[in-house]
Design an enzyme around this catalytic site. Structure first.
Site, PDB file in Angstrom:
ATOM      1  N   ARG A  85     116.638 -55.258  66.560  1.00  0.00           N
ATOM      2  CA  ARG A  85     115.621 -54.426  67.211  1.00  0.00           C
ATOM      3  C   ARG A  85     114.314 -54.383  66.433  1.00  0.00           C
ATOM      4  O   ARG A  85     113.272 -54.056  66.978  1.00  0.00           O
ATOM      5  CB  ARG A  85     116.126 -52.985  67.369  1.00  0.00           C
ATOM      6  CG  ARG A  85     117.377 -52.861  68.198  1.00  0.00           C
ATOM      7  CD  ARG A  85     117.971 -51.493  68.061  1.00  0.00           C
ATOM      8  NE  ARG A  85     118.381 -51.296  66.656  1.00  0.00           N
ATOM      9  CZ  ARG A  85     118.720 -50.123  66.124  1.00  0.00           C
ATOM     10  NH1 ARG A  85     118.682 -49.031  66.851  1.00  0.00           N
ATOM     11  NH2 ARG A  85     119.086 -50.042  64.861  1.00  0.00           N
ATOM     12  N   GLU A 136     112.097 -45.392  55.211  1.00  0.00           N
ATOM     13  CA  GLU A 136     111.495 -44.098  54.895  1.00  0.00           C
ATOM     14  C   GLU A 136     110.227 -44.380  54.102  1.00  0.00           C
ATOM     15  O   GLU A 136     110.302 -44.911  52.999  1.00  0.00           O
ATOM     16  CB  GLU A 136     112.466 -43.247  54.078  1.00  0.00           C
ATOM     17  CG  GLU A 136     113.713 -42.885  54.848  1.00  0.00           C
ATOM     18  CD  GLU A 136     114.767 -42.219  53.987  1.00  0.00           C
ATOM     19  OE1 GLU A 136     114.885 -42.566  52.790  1.00  0.00           O
ATOM     20  OE2 GLU A 136     115.472 -41.348  54.514  1.00  0.00           O
ATOM     21  N   ASN A 171      94.878 -40.369  55.404  1.00  0.00           N
ATOM     22  CA  ASN A 171      93.783 -41.151  55.967  1.00  0.00           C
ATOM     23  C   ASN A 171      94.294 -42.521  56.388  1.00  0.00           C
ATOM     24  O   ASN A 171      95.251 -43.032  55.818  1.00  0.00           O
ATOM     25  CB  ASN A 171      92.673 -41.342  54.928  1.00  0.00           C
ATOM     26  CG  ASN A 171      92.166 -40.020  54.378  1.00  0.00           C
ATOM     27  OD1 ASN A 171      91.948 -39.079  55.116  1.00  0.00           O
ATOM     28  ND2 ASN A 171      92.006 -39.955  53.082  1.00  0.00           N
ATOM     29  N   ARG A 207      86.571 -52.265  49.688  1.00  0.00           N
ATOM     30  CA  ARG A 207      86.278 -50.827  49.700  1.00  0.00           C
ATOM     31  C   ARG A 207      86.570 -50.275  48.315  1.00  0.00           C
ATOM     32  O   ARG A 207      87.659 -50.430  47.795  1.00  0.00           O
ATOM     33  CB  ARG A 207      87.136 -50.105  50.733  1.00  0.00           C
ATOM     34  CG  ARG A 207      86.858 -50.515  52.169  1.00  0.00           C
ATOM     35  CD  ARG A 207      87.761 -49.719  53.122  1.00  0.00           C
ATOM     36  NE  ARG A 207      87.629 -50.137  54.490  1.00  0.00           N
ATOM     37  CZ  ARG A 207      86.848 -49.553  55.399  1.00  0.00           C
ATOM     38  NH1 ARG A 207      86.116 -48.513  55.038  1.00  0.00           N
ATOM     39  NH2 ARG A 207      86.801 -50.005  56.634  1.00  0.00           N
ATOM     40  N   HIS A 264      86.516 -45.928  44.340  1.00  0.00           N
ATOM     41  CA  HIS A 264      86.186 -44.536  44.620  1.00  0.00           C
ATOM     42  C   HIS A 264      87.108 -43.566  43.888  1.00  0.00           C
ATOM     43  O   HIS A 264      88.251 -43.886  43.583  1.00  0.00           O
ATOM     44  CB  HIS A 264      86.309 -44.255  46.120  1.00  0.00           C
ATOM     45  CG  HIS A 264      85.492 -45.164  46.968  1.00  0.00           C
ATOM     46  ND1 HIS A 264      85.931 -45.615  48.180  1.00  0.00           N
ATOM     47  CD2 HIS A 264      84.270 -45.722  46.779  1.00  0.00           C
ATOM     48  CE1 HIS A 264      85.009 -46.385  48.728  1.00  0.00           C
ATOM     49  NE2 HIS A 264      83.992 -46.488  47.884  1.00  0.00           N
ATOM     50  N   LYS A 293      96.869 -40.395  45.072  1.00  0.00           N
ATOM     51  CA  LYS A 293      96.999 -41.096  46.351  1.00  0.00           C
ATOM     52  C   LYS A 293      98.304 -41.879  46.384  1.00  0.00           C
ATOM     53  O   LYS A 293      98.729 -42.428  45.371  1.00  0.00           O
ATOM     54  CB  LYS A 293      95.839 -42.079  46.554  1.00  0.00           C
ATOM     55  CG  LYS A 293      94.487 -41.420  46.672  1.00  0.00           C
ATOM     56  CD  LYS A 293      93.385 -42.462  46.807  1.00  0.00           C
ATOM     57  CE  LYS A 293      92.021 -41.805  46.896  1.00  0.00           C
ATOM     58  NZ  LYS A 293      90.950 -42.819  46.962  1.00  0.00           N
ATOM     59  N   TYR A 306      96.755 -43.823  53.469  1.00  0.00           N
ATOM     60  CA  TYR A 306      97.039 -43.193  52.188  1.00  0.00           C
ATOM     61  C   TYR A 306      97.085 -41.682  52.305  1.00  0.00           C
ATOM     62  O   TYR A 306      96.329 -41.059  53.028  1.00  0.00           O
ATOM     63  CB  TYR A 306      96.044 -43.608  51.108  1.00  0.00           C
ATOM     64  CG  TYR A 306      94.575 -43.448  51.426  1.00  0.00           C
ATOM     65  CD1 TYR A 306      93.826 -42.435  50.841  1.00  0.00           C
ATOM     66  CD2 TYR A 306      93.935 -44.336  52.277  1.00  0.00           C
ATOM     67  CE1 TYR A 306      92.477 -42.304  51.102  1.00  0.00           C
ATOM     68  CE2 TYR A 306      92.586 -44.219  52.548  1.00  0.00           C
ATOM     69  CZ  TYR A 306      91.862 -43.183  51.958  1.00  0.00           C
ATOM     70  OH  TYR A 306      90.524 -43.058  52.230  1.00  0.00           O
ATOM     71  N   LYS A 363      76.788 -47.967  50.329  1.00  0.00           N
ATOM     72  CA  LYS A 363      77.197 -46.969  49.337  1.00  0.00           C
ATOM     73  C   LYS A 363      77.908 -47.633  48.156  1.00  0.00           C
ATOM     74  O   LYS A 363      77.617 -47.322  46.996  1.00  0.00           O
ATOM     75  CB  LYS A 363      78.099 -45.936  50.009  1.00  0.00           C
ATOM     76  CG  LYS A 363      78.633 -44.866  49.094  1.00  0.00           C
ATOM     77  CD  LYS A 363      79.414 -43.846  49.911  1.00  0.00           C
ATOM     78  CE  LYS A 363      80.815 -43.763  49.436  1.00  0.00           C
ATOM     79  NZ  LYS A 363      81.622 -42.778  50.133  1.00  0.00           N
ATOM     80  N   ASP A 364      78.814 -48.559  48.445  1.00  0.00           N
ATOM     81  CA  ASP A 364      79.565 -49.210  47.371  1.00  0.00           C
ATOM     82  C   ASP A 364      78.685 -50.127  46.529  1.00  0.00           C
ATOM     83  O   ASP A 364      78.957 -50.333  45.339  1.00  0.00           O
ATOM     84  CB  ASP A 364      80.754 -49.983  47.937  1.00  0.00           C
ATOM     85  CG  ASP A 364      81.873 -49.054  48.403  1.00  0.00           C
ATOM     86  OD1 ASP A 364      81.799 -47.841  48.140  1.00  0.00           O
ATOM     87  OD2 ASP A 364      82.815 -49.550  49.039  1.00  0.00           O
TER      88      ASP A 364
END
Length: 182
Positions: free
Chosen positions: A23, A28, A48, A58, A61, A71, A130, A165-166
């Site tokens: 299937r 988990e 997020n 990305r 940060h 995180k 995350y 921004k980065d």
């Protein structure tokens, strides 16, 4: 469940047990007792999700106290190179980074404690999710330049797609001069 330590204290690689049959599969994706068994008592406050086209970078940060965030990161589809940089004041691995490929086929995850800058490059179109131990706060956000020559991170993408921004984040040296660490 297989949890591996990394050279950076508190940073953990997590490989869940996956049950597959005709299937599909089941696993988990999170259980509090996994982390508690490794001395981590983290309460998640926000989750997020992002989609990134192949070649997107990305990061790197972080959020400063009192909104610092641990995180728990993974990909739902695709593959990313996930990177965490230790910015903890007094850490013996301060300024070091750890990189790992997160792959939707492996369902692997990375637990990133508070005090780390975090980023990733999409090695293919990817959905990334995350959990965060604190809520986002714009005034507490910060970062380190993704291609800082002192870090020397190989993001494994030829023509990175970046946000404005980065591109404007400080280098690690500038961050240290300004803040000393997290």
């Amino acid at each position: 469940m297989n949890i591996k330590t990394t050279p950076l204290e508190g940073l953990l690689e997590i490989y869940p047990k996956v049950w597959k049959d005709s299937r599909g599969y089941f696993f988990e994706s999170y259980r509090n007792d996994w982390l508690a068994d490794h001395g981590m008592d983290i309460q998640w406050m926000q989750e997020n999700q992002s989609f990134s086209k192949a070649g997107t970078v990305r990061g790197l940060h972080f959020q400063r106290a009192p909104f610092a965030q641990a995180k728990l990161v993974r990909v739902i589809s695709g593959r990313v190179l996930d990177v965490a940089v230790d910015l903890r004041k007094g850490s013996k691995t301060f300024g070091s980074y750890f990189a790992i490929e997160l792959d939707a086929e492996l369902h692997n995850m990375l637990l990133i404690p508070e005090g780390f800058a975090h980023g990733f490059s999409a090695l293919e179109d990817s959905v990334f999710t995350y959990k965060c131990s604190n809520v986002y706060n714009k005034e507490s956000e910060g970062g380190v330049l993704w291609n800082d020559p002192d870090l020397g991170i190989d993001w494994e993408v030829k023509h990175p797609i970046l946000s404005e921004k980065d591109l404007e984040l400080p280098t690690l040296r500038e961050f240290i001069e300004r803040y000393g660490g997290l």
